[in-house]
Design a protein around this motif. Structure first.
Motif, short mmCIF file in Angstrom:
data_model
loop_
_atom_site.label_atom_id
_atom_site.label_comp_id
_atom_site.label_asym_id
_atom_site.label_seq_id
_atom_site.Cartn_x
_atom_site.Cartn_y
_atom_site.Cartn_z
N UNK A 1 70.57 -46.97 55.25
CA UNK A 1 69.21 -46.43 55.30
C UNK A 1 68.42 -46.94 54.09
N UNK A 2 67.31 -47.66 54.31
CA UNK A 2 66.60 -48.30 53.20
C UNK A 2 65.67 -47.39 52.39
N UNK A 3 65.50 -46.15 52.81
CA UNK A 3 64.52 -45.27 52.16
C UNK A 3 65.18 -44.11 51.41
N UNK A 4 66.36 -44.34 50.83
CA UNK A 4 67.07 -43.28 50.10
C UNK A 4 66.42 -43.04 48.74
N UNK A 5 66.53 -41.80 48.28
CA UNK A 5 66.05 -41.48 46.94
C UNK A 5 67.09 -41.97 45.92
N UNK A 6 66.71 -41.97 44.66
CA UNK A 6 67.62 -42.39 43.59
C UNK A 6 68.88 -41.51 43.59
N UNK A 7 68.70 -40.21 43.75
CA UNK A 7 69.84 -39.28 43.74
C UNK A 7 70.77 -39.55 44.91
N UNK A 8 70.21 -39.83 46.09
CA UNK A 8 71.04 -40.12 47.25
C UNK A 8 71.82 -41.42 47.04
N UNK A 9 71.20 -42.40 46.42
CA UNK A 9 71.88 -43.67 46.12
C UNK A 9 73.07 -43.44 45.19
N UNK A 10 72.89 -42.57 44.17
CA UNK A 10 73.97 -42.32 43.22
C UNK A 10 75.15 -41.63 43.89
N UNK A 11 74.88 -40.65 44.76
CA UNK A 11 75.95 -39.95 45.46
C UNK A 11 76.70 -40.91 46.37
N UNK A 12 75.97 -41.76 47.09
CA UNK A 12 76.61 -42.74 47.96
C UNK A 12 77.48 -43.70 47.15
N UNK A 13 76.99 -44.16 46.01
CA UNK A 13 77.76 -45.07 45.16
C UNK A 13 79.05 -44.42 44.70
N UNK A 14 78.98 -43.15 44.28
CA UNK A 14 80.18 -42.43 43.84
C UNK A 14 81.19 -42.28 44.97
#
Length: 74
Positions: free
Chosen positions: A49-62
């Protein structure tokens, strides 16, 4: 209008199947976005999903890093 004035449901509801738009990804596309109400909706899995927030990106990365090491986090 009363519920008794409506005709009975004669057909089953349609389920719309939409999968991730990313090439070679067969995941369920539960994250949709449309540029306008007149345009068609495009669907992605959460990973693409290309419209994730910064916080969502961090959770996905973890979660992806934990999966690489065999850990299971919720």
């Amino acid at each position: 209008m009363s519920d008794t004035d409506r005709p009975a449901l004669t057909t089953s509801a349609h389920m719309y199947l939409h999968y991730c738009e990313e090439t070679d990804c067969n995941e369920w596309g539960s994250w949709g976005n449309s540029p306008s109400s007149a345009g068609s909706t495009r669907w992605w899995c959460f990973e693409h999903y290309p419209h994730k927030s910064y916080e969502q990106e961090q959770v996905l990365r973890l979660k992806l890093e934990a999966a690489e090491h065999g850990a299971d986090i919720q």
